[in-house]
Motif scaffolding. Structure first.
Motif, PDB file in Angstrom:
ATOM      1  N   PRO A  43      27.067  38.127  40.887  1.00  0.00           N
ATOM      2  CA  PRO A  43      26.825  36.787  40.406  1.00  0.00           C
ATOM      3  C   PRO A  43      27.498  35.887  41.236  1.00  0.00           C
ATOM      4  CG  PRO A  43      28.889  38.112  39.828  1.00  0.00           C
ATOM      5  CD  PRO A  43      28.273  38.783  40.589  1.00  0.00           C
ATOM      6  N   HIS A  44      26.318  35.221  42.057  1.00  0.00           N
ATOM      7  CA  HIS A  44      26.239  34.111  42.661  1.00  0.00           C
ATOM      8  C   HIS A  44      25.503  32.727  42.574  1.00  0.00           C
ATOM      9  CE1 HIS A  44      27.454  32.224  46.224  1.00  0.00           C
ATOM     10  NE2 HIS A  44      28.003  31.706  46.633  1.00  0.00           N
ATOM     11  N   VAL A  45      25.855  32.048  42.736  1.00  0.00           N
ATOM     12  CA  VAL A  45      24.583  31.210  42.234  1.00  0.00           C
ATOM     13  C   VAL A  45      23.123  30.986  43.027  1.00  0.00           C
ATOM     14  CG1 VAL A  45      25.985  29.197  43.925  1.00  0.00           C
ATOM     15  CG2 VAL A  45      24.393  28.128  41.652  1.00  0.00           C
TER      16      VAL A  45
ATOM     17  N   SER B 161      33.890  52.217  31.550  1.00  0.00           N
ATOM     18  CA  SER B 161      32.293  52.174  31.755  1.00  0.00           C
ATOM     19  C   SER B 161      32.432  53.520  32.924  1.00  0.00           C
ATOM     20  CB  SER B 161      31.820  51.402  32.800  1.00  0.00           C
ATOM     21  OG  SER B 161      30.615  51.532  33.254  1.00  0.00           O
ATOM     22  N   LYS B 162      31.143  53.715  32.440  1.00  0.00           N
ATOM     23  CA  LYS B 162      30.651  55.396  33.867  1.00  0.00           C
ATOM     24  C   LYS B 162      30.900  54.923  34.687  1.00  0.00           C
ATOM     25  CE  LYS B 162      29.701  59.372  34.213  1.00  0.00           C
ATOM     26  NZ  LYS B 162      30.935  60.401  34.663  1.00  0.00           N
ATOM     27  N   HIS B 163      29.906  53.644  35.002  1.00  0.00           N
ATOM     28  CA  HIS B 163      30.008  52.820  36.665  1.00  0.00           C
ATOM     29  C   HIS B 163      30.385  52.273  37.214  1.00  0.00           C
ATOM     30  CE1 HIS B 163      27.600  56.995  37.689  1.00  0.00           C
ATOM     31  NE2 HIS B 163      26.825  56.795  35.959  1.00  0.00           N
ATOM     32  N   TYR B 164      31.217  51.463  37.791  1.00  0.00           N
ATOM     33  CA  TYR B 164      31.612  50.625  38.361  1.00  0.00           C
ATOM     34  C   TYR B 164      30.428  49.799  39.562  1.00  0.00           C
ATOM     35  CZ  TYR B 164      34.843  50.707  35.115  1.00  0.00           C
ATOM     36  OH  TYR B 164      35.013  50.612  33.596  1.00  0.00           O
ATOM     37  N   ILE B 165      30.904  48.468  40.079  1.00  0.00           N
ATOM     38  CA  ILE B 165      29.913  48.399  40.765  1.00  0.00           C
ATOM     39  C   ILE B 165      30.795  47.365  41.209  1.00  0.00           C
ATOM     40  CG2 ILE B 165      28.189  46.900  41.870  1.00  0.00           C
ATOM     41  CD1 ILE B 165      26.300  48.195  39.240  1.00  0.00           C
ATOM     42  N   ILE B 166      31.787  47.320  42.342  1.00  0.00           N
ATOM     43  CA  ILE B 166      32.535  46.560  43.079  1.00  0.00           C
ATOM     44  C   ILE B 166      32.078  45.350  44.414  1.00  0.00           C
ATOM     45  CG2 ILE B 166      35.204  46.219  44.174  1.00  0.00           C
ATOM     46  CD1 ILE B 166      34.461  49.635  42.021  1.00  0.00           C
ATOM     47  N   PRO B 167      31.793  43.950  44.360  1.00  0.00           N
ATOM     48  CA  PRO B 167      31.851  43.294  45.579  1.00  0.00           C
ATOM     49  C   PRO B 167      32.777  43.439  45.899  1.00  0.00           C
ATOM     50  CG  PRO B 167      30.758  42.039  43.297  1.00  0.00           C
ATOM     51  CD  PRO B 167      30.991  43.574  43.290  1.00  0.00           C
ATOM     52  N   LEU B 168      33.089  43.148  47.284  1.00  0.00           N
ATOM     53  CA  LEU B 168      33.585  43.020  48.954  1.00  0.00           C
ATOM     54  C   LEU B 168      34.289  41.940  48.785  1.00  0.00           C
ATOM     55  CD1 LEU B 168      32.447  45.550  50.812  1.00  0.00           C
ATOM     56  CD2 LEU B 168      34.246  46.239  49.602  1.00  0.00           C
ATOM     57  N   GLN B 169      33.360  40.518  48.456  1.00  0.00           N
ATOM     58  CA  GLN B 169      33.913  39.379  48.553  1.00  0.00           C
ATOM     59  C   GLN B 169      33.359  38.830  46.835  1.00  0.00           C
ATOM     60  OE1 GLN B 169      31.776  36.950  50.630  1.00  0.00           O
ATOM     61  NE2 GLN B 169      33.114  35.482  51.068  1.00  0.00           N
ATOM     62  N   GLN B 170      35.328  38.506  46.188  1.00  0.00           N
ATOM     63  CA  GLN B 170      34.995  38.077  45.066  1.00  0.00           C
ATOM     64  C   GLN B 170      35.751  37.096  45.014  1.00  0.00           C
ATOM     65  OE1 GLN B 170      36.011  41.213  42.380  1.00  0.00           O
ATOM     66  NE2 GLN B 170      35.364  43.345  43.235  1.00  0.00           N
ATOM     67  N   HIS B 171      35.981  36.094  46.039  1.00  0.00           N
ATOM     68  CA  HIS B 171      37.062  35.014  46.147  1.00  0.00           C
ATOM     69  C   HIS B 171      36.492  34.327  47.684  1.00  0.00           C
ATOM     70  CE1 HIS B 171      37.601  38.297  49.475  1.00  0.00           C
ATOM     71  NE2 HIS B 171      37.414  37.937  49.901  1.00  0.00           N
TER      72      HIS B 171
ATOM     73  N   GLY C  33      40.852  30.727  37.144  1.00  0.00           N
ATOM     74  CA  GLY C  33      40.707  29.155  36.752  1.00  0.00           C
ATOM     75  C   GLY C  33      39.154  29.375  37.070  1.00  0.00           C
ATOM     76  N   GLY C  34      38.183  30.121  38.264  1.00  0.00           N
ATOM     77  CA  GLY C  34      36.924  29.681  38.157  1.00  0.00           C
ATOM     78  C   GLY C  34      36.950  29.639  39.792  1.00  0.00           C
ATOM     79  N   ALA C  35      37.600  29.336  40.976  1.00  0.00           N
ATOM     80  CA  ALA C  35      37.591  28.881  41.990  1.00  0.00           C
ATOM     81  C   ALA C  35      38.139  30.208  43.223  1.00  0.00           C
ATOM     82  CB  ALA C  35      38.678  28.018  42.496  1.00  0.00           C
ATOM     83  N   THR C  36      39.092  30.841  43.129  1.00  0.00           N
ATOM     84  CA  THR C  36      38.371  32.165  43.468  1.00  0.00           C
ATOM     85  C   THR C  36      39.602  32.352  44.356  1.00  0.00           C
ATOM     86  OG1 THR C  36      36.812  32.617  44.398  1.00  0.00           O
ATOM     87  CG2 THR C  36      37.178  33.889  41.862  1.00  0.00           C
TER      88      THR C  36
ATOM     89  N   ILE D 108      30.821  42.300  36.978  1.00  0.00           N
ATOM     90  CA  ILE D 108      31.902  40.826  36.026  1.00  0.00           C
ATOM     91  C   ILE D 108      32.871  41.110  37.707  1.00  0.00           C
ATOM     92  CG2 ILE D 108      34.031  40.710  35.101  1.00  0.00           C
ATOM     93  CD1 ILE D 108      31.320  40.685  33.742  1.00  0.00           C
ATOM     94  N   THR D 109      32.901  40.052  38.082  1.00  0.00           N
ATOM     95  CA  THR D 109      33.959  39.606  39.217  1.00  0.00           C
ATOM     96  C   THR D 109      35.205  38.872  39.112  1.00  0.00           C
ATOM     97  OG1 THR D 109      32.929  37.819  39.471  1.00  0.00           O
ATOM     98  CG2 THR D 109      32.190  40.329  40.493  1.00  0.00           C
ATOM     99  N   LYS D 110      36.142  38.731  40.112  1.00  0.00           N
ATOM    100  CA  LYS D 110      37.301  37.916  39.833  1.00  0.00           C
ATOM    101  C   LYS D 110      37.000  36.290  39.366  1.00  0.00           C
ATOM    102  CE  LYS D 110      39.958  40.729  43.428  1.00  0.00           C
ATOM    103  NZ  LYS D 110      40.392  40.710  44.325  1.00  0.00           N
ATOM    104  N   ALA D 111      35.621  35.423  39.352  1.00  0.00           N
ATOM    105  CA  ALA D 111      35.439  34.517  38.907  1.00  0.00           C
ATOM    106  C   ALA D 111      35.335  34.471  37.604  1.00  0.00           C
ATOM    107  CB  ALA D 111      34.491  33.977  40.329  1.00  0.00           C
ATOM    108  N   ALA D 112      34.450  35.850  36.759  1.00  0.00           N
ATOM    109  CA  ALA D 112      33.933  35.591  35.871  1.00  0.00           C
ATOM    110  C   ALA D 112      35.000  34.914  34.573  1.00  0.00           C
ATOM    111  CB  ALA D 112      33.076  36.754  35.351  1.00  0.00           C
ATOM    112  N   ASN D 113      34.915  34.122  34.271  1.00  0.00           N
ATOM    113  CA  ASN D 113      35.816  33.850  32.746  1.00  0.00           C
ATOM    114  C   ASN D 113      35.527  33.900  31.690  1.00  0.00           C
ATOM    115  OD1 ASN D 113      34.713  30.788  33.845  1.00  0.00           O
ATOM    116  ND2 ASN D 113      36.502  30.055  33.759  1.00  0.00           N
TER     117      ASN D 113
END
Length: 673
Positions: free
Chosen positions: A75-77, A16-26, A126-129, A330-335
């Motif tokens: 992406p958070h509940v 992608s041209k742009h990336y958005i990286i959250p600092l809390q993916q865990h 697996g989703g728990a991160t 998209i983050t590390k939890a997005a399976n």
């Protein structure tokens, strides 16, 4: 619905041209950002460092420029925004210098390897991160003897783990060996549901030359839960109040061990994962997606979005949640990302009252009583909910799915859990505040006691100084020097007098008179008036007694020489005059000290009067003693030498010396004044 996304192979998503990286993916503390606006970063460069023991580092997925660091939808509940780093891709794919560990990791201790991978950013995929370095840490309570690889993938629609096992089975096995080495496990089992026959064959072939076992389990939701899978592959129940590690078992997802392999083999930190893009799209399939990729960039890769797509779900339809926006990354939890529509997922009907059918209890995989938990959660009776093991609920959604009244049971359980956690945090904060207040009060009390002790010590010192001052002020330095010189002169004169002949009565008498005058001055300096008067009187008495003794000795010596008897009354008068002069001199010295003391502001005692009285008493005693001696000599009938002349000479010498000493003393007092 798994087959719709498992017919095609894994595809690498175009950058992608742009990336958005959250600092809390865990799970755990948020990472601490290391870059600033305008920085150029390389692919794989750490842009945020793990902020705590339970945390994970974040790395740049591409090379490019940091264009912003701000809050953005994630992406958070909860639907809340979080801090994110924005990177503009320069499409150069410039990597950092990588350091693979494949060649020497067998020769490195497990503790050092865990330190090395601490900043790799690998979490449970697996989703728990949950941060992987924590799960790889040695357990102090028990030894990990069994490693279970979770490949059940029980949720509908999700096929990312299935495709990984089909296409990258050998890499997964190498990752399993790394985890096994770090944990020290002797037994490894891969648990796969029986609805994945291709994955089972691929993994069996990959573990053919190893001690790793593949265990096929029934397709029964939620077999992907760690406790359920342990029971299915080992026949062992993990107690509800313990973790699996406390009974010697650790569970890893297949995607997690694959990330370990990529790090050890190629030195790549966690930059991407396989995501199932499925649901209401034209071409559902699995993509290798870089973390931070905008959601719509992934959605558009499957073809045009269907018009009836209403929202997107991250995770499976049972345990996933609706994404708050299409702008999330998209983050590390997005399976899995499911494009939802009313035709795929009908809106839930209105909830009806509970009919107590107990179907929820029959469907619960962990043998809870969902209907009781529902009542307690609805009534905010959180204490009773905890008594019924609310936190053992894995939120699988099976109870809600089978409920004929369409009650959203899981939502009630999540509400109760969040409230209990919030109350616990408030209680913890209150306890911390109370402890801080107690510490503050203790500190104030301690400081108060310290100040009181300092004041008491200062007061004691002042009191001692005052007592020392009242006991007698020390003389000035020059006065002390003068006294010391006078004492030295007196001692020298006394020594010279001792060496002179005994018959030189005049010299001896003069020396003694001078010494007595010095002693009187010495005694008067630095003493209070009362003591000075007493000392002066005592000195006068001693001098009178000495004079009487001298007269007696002289009379006896003359009698022994058979000299005629002289007029003893005249001698007594002379001796009394000498004693009077000495007493007056002592009184004058005392009066001088009294005058000096009066100038200093201290009370004055009438020392002169006391000295006169003492001198009169001594004169009387001396006259009486002389008269007694004279009478005794006269009765003996022995001739007495003419002592009158000798007594006159001695008295004259003594008077001259006394006058000289008085003149010196007066001159000294005048110079001081």
């Amino acid at each position: 619905h798994k087959q719709i996304s498992s017919d095609s192979t894994i595809t690498s998503l175009a950058p992608s041209k742009h990336y958005i990286i959250p600092l809390q993916q865990h799970i755990g503390a948020i990472s601490q950002v290391l870059v600033k606006l305008g920085d150029r970063v390389l692919k794989g460069q750490m842009i945020a460092k793990c902020g705590d023991l339970i945390s994970a580092s974040i790395h740049a997925p591409v090379s490019g420029i940091v264009t912003d660091i701000k809050l953005h939808a994630v992406p958070h509940v909860s639907g809340l925004s979080d801090e994110c780093v924005f990177i503009e891709n320069d499409f150069k794919e410039e990597w950092i210098e990588r350091h693979p560990l494949a060649d020497d990791y067998n020769h490195t201790s497990s503790s050092n390897l865990r330190k090395i991978i601490r900043h790799a950013g690998i979490v449970g995929l697996g989703g728990a991160t949950f941060p992987t370095q924590i799960k790889l840490r040695a357990n102090g309570k028990s030894i990990i003897h069994t490693l279970v690889i979770n490949a059940a993938e029980c949720e509908p629609y999700i096929t990312c783990d299935d495709m990984l096992m089909r296409e990258r089975g050998e890499q997964i096995v190498h990752g399993i060996e790394v985890a096994q080495r770090l944990l020290g496990a002797t037994n490894v089992i891969v648990g796969i549901e029986d609805n994945k026959p291709e994955a089972v064959k691929a993994m069996q072939a990959a573990v053919a030359d190893t001690d790793i076992k593949v265990k096929v389990v029934p397709t029964l939701y939620p077999s992907g839960d760690a406790r359920r899978l342990v029971h299915l592959v080992l026949g062992q129940e993990v107690p509800h109040d313990k973790r699996s590690t406390e009974v010697g078992i650790q569970v890893f997802n297949v995607a997690t061990v694959l990330a370990l392999y990529r790090y050890f083999e190629f030195g790549e930190p966690a930059l991407s994962r396989v995501v199932s893009m499925t649901g209401n799209v034209d071409q559902p399939q699995n993509f290798e997606v870089l973390f931070g990729t905008p959601l719509m960039h992934l959605v558009n890769a499957t073809g045009p979005v269907k018009s009836d797509t209403s929202h997107y779900i991250m995770g499976g339809p049972m345990m996933g949640f609706n994404l708050p926006s299409e702008e999330v990354p998209i983050t590390k939890a997005a399976n899995c990302i499911i494009a939802a529509s009313p035709t795929l997922f009908e809106p839930p009907p209105p909830a009806m009252p509970c009919i107590r059918c107990a179907r929820c209890a029959d469907a619960c995989p962990v043998s809870l009583q969902p209907q009781e938990l529902y009542w307690f959660a609805k009534a905010d009776n959180f204490e009773k909910a905890q008594d019924y093991k609310l936190f053992d609920c894995i939120e699988c959604g099976a109870c809600s799915y089978v409920c004929p009244s369409d009650i959203p049971l899981v939502q009630y359980y999540r509400y109760a859990k969040s409230e209990i956690i919030a109350l616990d945090k408030e209680k913890e904060a209150a306890d911390i505040a109370r402890e801080r207040n107690e510490f503050r009060l203790a500190r104030i009390e301690r400081e108060k006691k310290e100040r009181a002790a300092k004041h008491a010590a200062r007061a004691q010192g002042a009191k001692a100084a005052k007592a020392a001052k009242e006991g007698g002020a020390p003389a000035a330095t020059n006065k002390q020097a003068a006294i010391a010189a006078a004492i030295a002169r007196a001692k020298a004169q006394k020594a010279a007098g001792n060496t002179a002949p005994k018959n030189t009565i005049e010299t001896s008498t003069a020396t003694k008179a001078e010494i007595e005058a010095i002693d009187a001055r010495r005694t008067a300096v630095g003493l209070t008036e009362g003591k000075q008067a007493k000392i002066a009187a005592a000195i006068a008495r001693a001098k009178a007694q000495k004079a009487a003794a001298s007269a007696e000795g002289a009379g006896k010596a003359t009698a022994d020489n058979s000299n005629p008897v002289a007029d003893d009354e005249k001698q007594a008068k002379i001796a009394a005059a000498i004693a009077r002069a000495k007493a007056q001199k002592a009184a004058a010295s005392a009066a001088g000290v009294s005058k000096a003391t009066t100038g200093s502001g201290e009370p004055v005692v009438d020392a002169e009067k006391q000295a006169k009285i003492a001198a009169a008493i001594e004169r009387a005693k001396a006259q009486k003693a002389v008269a007694s001696k004279t009478i005794a000599k006269a009765e003996t009938g022995k001739p007495v030498a003419d002592e009158e002349k000798q007594a006159k000479i001695a008295a004259a010498i003594a008077r001259a010396k006394a006058q000289k000493a008085a003149a010196l003393k007066a001159k000294e007092n005048q110079s001081k004044e």
